[in-house]
Design a protein around this motif. Structure first.
Motif, PDB file in Angstrom:
ATOM      1  N   THR A 132       0.870  -1.326   0.104  1.00  0.00           N
ATOM      2  CA  THR A 132       0.432  -0.228   0.169  1.00  0.00           C
ATOM      3  C   THR A 132       0.880   1.457   0.059  1.00  0.00           C
ATOM      4  N   THR A 133       1.819   1.498   0.804  1.00  0.00           N
ATOM      5  CA  THR A 133       3.321   2.475   0.764  1.00  0.00           C
ATOM      6  C   THR A 133       3.133   2.942  -0.932  1.00  0.00           C
ATOM      7  N   ALA A 134       4.121   1.223  -1.550  1.00  0.00           N
ATOM      8  CA  ALA A 134       4.402   1.350  -2.377  1.00  0.00           C
ATOM      9  C   ALA A 134       3.590   2.437  -3.927  1.00  0.00           C
ATOM     10  N   LEU A 155      -3.311  11.439   6.081  1.00  0.00           N
ATOM     11  CA  LEU A 155      -3.763  11.266   7.102  1.00  0.00           C
ATOM     12  C   LEU A 155      -3.280  10.253   7.172  1.00  0.00           C
ATOM     13  N   GLY A 156      -2.602   9.497   8.272  1.00  0.00           N
ATOM     14  CA  GLY A 156      -2.207   8.593   8.337  1.00  0.00           C
ATOM     15  C   GLY A 156      -1.078   7.935   8.663  1.00  0.00           C
ATOM     16  N   THR A 157      -0.346   8.907   8.936  1.00  0.00           N
ATOM     17  CA  THR A 157       1.194   9.355   7.875  1.00  0.00           C
ATOM     18  C   THR A 157       2.395   8.361   8.708  1.00  0.00           C
ATOM     19  N   THR A 177      -0.902  14.568  10.015  1.00  0.00           N
ATOM     20  CA  THR A 177      -1.155  13.056  10.725  1.00  0.00           C
ATOM     21  C   THR A 177      -1.655  11.749  11.612  1.00  0.00           C
ATOM     22  N   ASP A 178      -1.336  11.588  12.674  1.00  0.00           N
ATOM     23  CA  ASP A 178      -1.569   9.779  12.782  1.00  0.00           C
ATOM     24  C   ASP A 178      -2.167   9.100  14.284  1.00  0.00           C
ATOM     25  N   ILE A 179      -3.442   8.864  14.507  1.00  0.00           N
ATOM     26  CA  ILE A 179      -4.105   8.697  15.529  1.00  0.00           C
ATOM     27  C   ILE A 179      -2.669   7.820  16.847  1.00  0.00           C
ATOM     28  N   ALA A 205      -4.121  13.489  15.157  1.00  0.00           N
ATOM     29  CA  ALA A 205      -4.774  13.738  15.660  1.00  0.00           C
ATOM     30  C   ALA A 205      -6.043  12.041  14.802  1.00  0.00           C
ATOM     31  N   ASN A 206      -7.038  11.871  15.501  1.00  0.00           N
ATOM     32  CA  ASN A 206      -8.054  11.135  14.820  1.00  0.00           C
ATOM     33  C   ASN A 206      -8.685  11.031  13.670  1.00  0.00           C
ATOM     34  N   GLY A 207      -8.141  10.870  13.124  1.00  0.00           N
ATOM     35  CA  GLY A 207      -8.817  11.708  11.727  1.00  0.00           C
ATOM     36  C   GLY A 207      -9.085  13.307  11.107  1.00  0.00           C
ATOM     37  N   PHE A 208     -10.182  13.543  11.160  1.00  0.00           N
ATOM     38  CA  PHE A 208     -10.143  15.383  11.230  1.00  0.00           C
ATOM     39  C   PHE A 208     -10.795  15.855  12.499  1.00  0.00           C
ATOM     40  N   ALA A 224      -4.192   8.982   1.680  1.00  0.00           N
ATOM     41  CA  ALA A 224      -4.806   8.499   3.872  1.00  0.00           C
ATOM     42  C   ALA A 224      -4.447   6.916   3.357  1.00  0.00           C
ATOM     43  N   ASN A 225      -3.293   6.434   3.653  1.00  0.00           N
ATOM     44  CA  ASN A 225      -3.450   4.671   3.143  1.00  0.00           C
ATOM     45  C   ASN A 225      -3.675   4.423   4.925  1.00  0.00           C
ATOM     46  N   VAL A 226      -5.186   4.375   4.891  1.00  0.00           N
ATOM     47  CA  VAL A 226      -5.704   3.378   6.792  1.00  0.00           C
ATOM     48  C   VAL A 226      -6.015   2.099   5.878  1.00  0.00           C
TER      49      VAL A 226
HETATM   50  N1  SAH Z   1       1.298   6.731   5.421  1.00  0.00           N
HETATM   51  C1  SAH Z   1       2.307   5.264   5.880  1.00  0.00           C
HETATM   52  C2  SAH Z   1       1.243   4.054   6.853  1.00  0.00           C
HETATM   53  C3  SAH Z   1       0.062   4.228   6.990  1.00  0.00           C
HETATM   54  S1  SAH Z   1      -0.264   2.559   8.030  1.00  0.00           S
HETATM   55  C4  SAH Z   1       2.300   4.432   4.679  1.00  0.00           C
HETATM   56  O1  SAH Z   1       1.570   5.151   3.765  1.00  0.00           O
HETATM   57  O2  SAH Z   1       3.158   3.602   4.628  1.00  0.00           O
HETATM   58  C5  SAH Z   1      -1.873   3.860   8.567  1.00  0.00           C
HETATM   59  C6  SAH Z   1      -1.185   4.139   9.804  1.00  0.00           C
HETATM   60  O3  SAH Z   1      -2.661   5.709   9.608  1.00  0.00           O
HETATM   61  C7  SAH Z   1      -1.052   3.795  10.886  1.00  0.00           C
HETATM   62  O4  SAH Z   1       0.355   4.907  11.656  1.00  0.00           O
HETATM   63  C8  SAH Z   1      -1.792   4.193  11.797  1.00  0.00           C
HETATM   64  O5  SAH Z   1      -1.672   4.466  13.114  1.00  0.00           O
HETATM   65  C9  SAH Z   1      -2.869   5.174  11.160  1.00  0.00           C
HETATM   66  N2  SAH Z   1      -4.168   5.177  11.380  1.00  0.00           N
HETATM   67  C10 SAH Z   1      -5.551   4.792  11.212  1.00  0.00           C
HETATM   68  N3  SAH Z   1      -6.647   5.435  11.681  1.00  0.00           N
HETATM   69  C11 SAH Z   1      -6.503   6.899  11.295  1.00  0.00           C
HETATM   70  C12 SAH Z   1      -7.208   7.871  11.623  1.00  0.00           C
HETATM   71  N4  SAH Z   1      -8.395   7.455  12.227  1.00  0.00           N
HETATM   72  N5  SAH Z   1      -6.313   8.962  12.128  1.00  0.00           N
HETATM   73  C13 SAH Z   1      -4.899   9.248  11.899  1.00  0.00           C
HETATM   74  N6  SAH Z   1      -4.243   8.242  11.703  1.00  0.00           N
HETATM   75  C14 SAH Z   1      -5.054   6.734  11.753  1.00  0.00           C
END
Ligand code: SAH
Length: 288
Positions: A132-134, A155-157, A177-179, A205-208, A224-226
């Motif tokens: 997913t990162t790639a 988002l979800g860094t 941001t990251d939760i 931060a959680n989401g927005f 957003a890679n969540v």
């Molecule tokens: N962006 C990076 C990491 C992805 S892993 C990459 O692409 O490699 C997903 C990340 O999202 C995790 O670090 C997790 O803690 C975070 N995450 C999950 N739900 C979240 C939310 N609601 N808000 C912010 N971050 C979140």
């Protein structure tokens, strides 16, 4: 800090209700939660919480169960930071388009034409080894070719790999941001390591749900890679925080989950631009 993943399996609406109850119950602790579909036909889901205090929190979860509900709460001990770092030390550098994600031990693998991102193997997700990162790095390259970006949200860094990739591609400002507060620490250290502190800032931060996030909106790109579930929930807020004509890159989606995700965003008037596959995962690009 040693973390444990507490998890159990529930089905249908009850799974969703219990997840909502867990969100309320763990809101003050700020522990990361996850819901993962494990069987689409039977609508079965695995619900998890990541906690440093498993005994107390397993009891807290059981308190949410109704009379006669006997879900088995299981424990998975997660490795300590140092252990993870160690296990990642030997990982080879990863290429995705022009990007090379590498550890400090592989600096010599960089070529002059590379956009190199050095990631210290820490506890946060995102060494580039996950599909997913790639997938996101390739999507970033394709968006960067088409549009000039100024203001981006990652988002979800996790390790901040994507935010750093963007900052090294163009003179853009990125809010990362990251939760998970541990991820934010790792992100900040990687941001410094890659010399992009002027362009990228990381916060928990959680989401927005953070005033800084709203203050920086609207964004011309949100990545957003969540996971599919949280991404669908985030769809309405995603519209509010994206500029008209802006792009979003969504990942962490299993191929079979892509239609519900695309539908949730179509409901918010996002238009599908591209879906790319890597293994069983997809990365989806949409435009507002
Ligand atoms: N962006 C990076 C990491 C992805 S892993 C990459 O692409 O490699 C997903 C990340 O999202 C995790 O670090 C997790 O803690 C975070 N995450 C999950 N739900 C979240 C939310 N609601 N808000 C912010 N971050 C979140």
């Amino acid at each position: 800090m040693t973390q444990t993943r507490l998890h159990f399996i529930a089905a249908g609406d009850r799974a969703r209700q219990l997840f909502a109850a867990m969100e309320r119950s763990f809101e003050d602790d700020g522990f990361p939660l996850a819901i993962l579909e494990i069987d689409e036909t039977a609508d079965r889901h695995e619900l998890s919480v990541y906690t440093p205090t498993p005994e107390a929190d397993a009891a807290k979860i059981r308190d949410l169960f109704g009379h006669g509900e006997t879900y088995e709460v299981e424990y998975e001990a997660l490795p300590d930071i140092d252990w993870v770092a160690k296990s990642l030390e030997g990982l080879p550098p990863v290429r995705a388009g022009r990007y090379l994600v590498h550890g400090s031990h592989d600096r010599q693998a960089r070529k002059i034409s590379d956009i190199a991102i050095e990631i210290d193997a820490g506890q946060a997700f995102g060494t580039g080894h996950h599909e997913t990162t790639a997938g996101c790095l390739n999507a970033i390259a394709s968006v960067a070719k088409r549009v000039e970006l100024r203001n981006v949200l990652d988002l979800g860094t996790g390790s901040a790999v994507l935010a750093i990739a963007l900052a090294k591609t163009m003179p853009v400002k990125v809010l990362a941001t990251d939760i998970d507060p541990i991820a934010t620490l790792v992100a900040n250290s990687n941001i410094r390591l890659n010399g992009v502190t002027r362009q990228v800032s990381a916060l928990t931060a959680n989401g927005f749900n953070a005033s800084v996030v709203s203050a920086c909106a609207p964004f011309d790109l949100i990545i957003a890679n969540v996971l599919a579930g949280p991404l669908m929930k985030l769809a309405p807020a995603m519209t509010r925080h994206t500029k008209p004509g802006g792009t979003i890159i969504l990942s962490g989606i299993l191929a079979r989950q892509r239609w519900p995700v695309i539908a949730a965003y179509a409901n918010q008037r996002f238009k599908h631009v591209a879906t790319t596959w890597s293994g069983e995962w997809v990365t989806i690009q949409l435009k507002r």
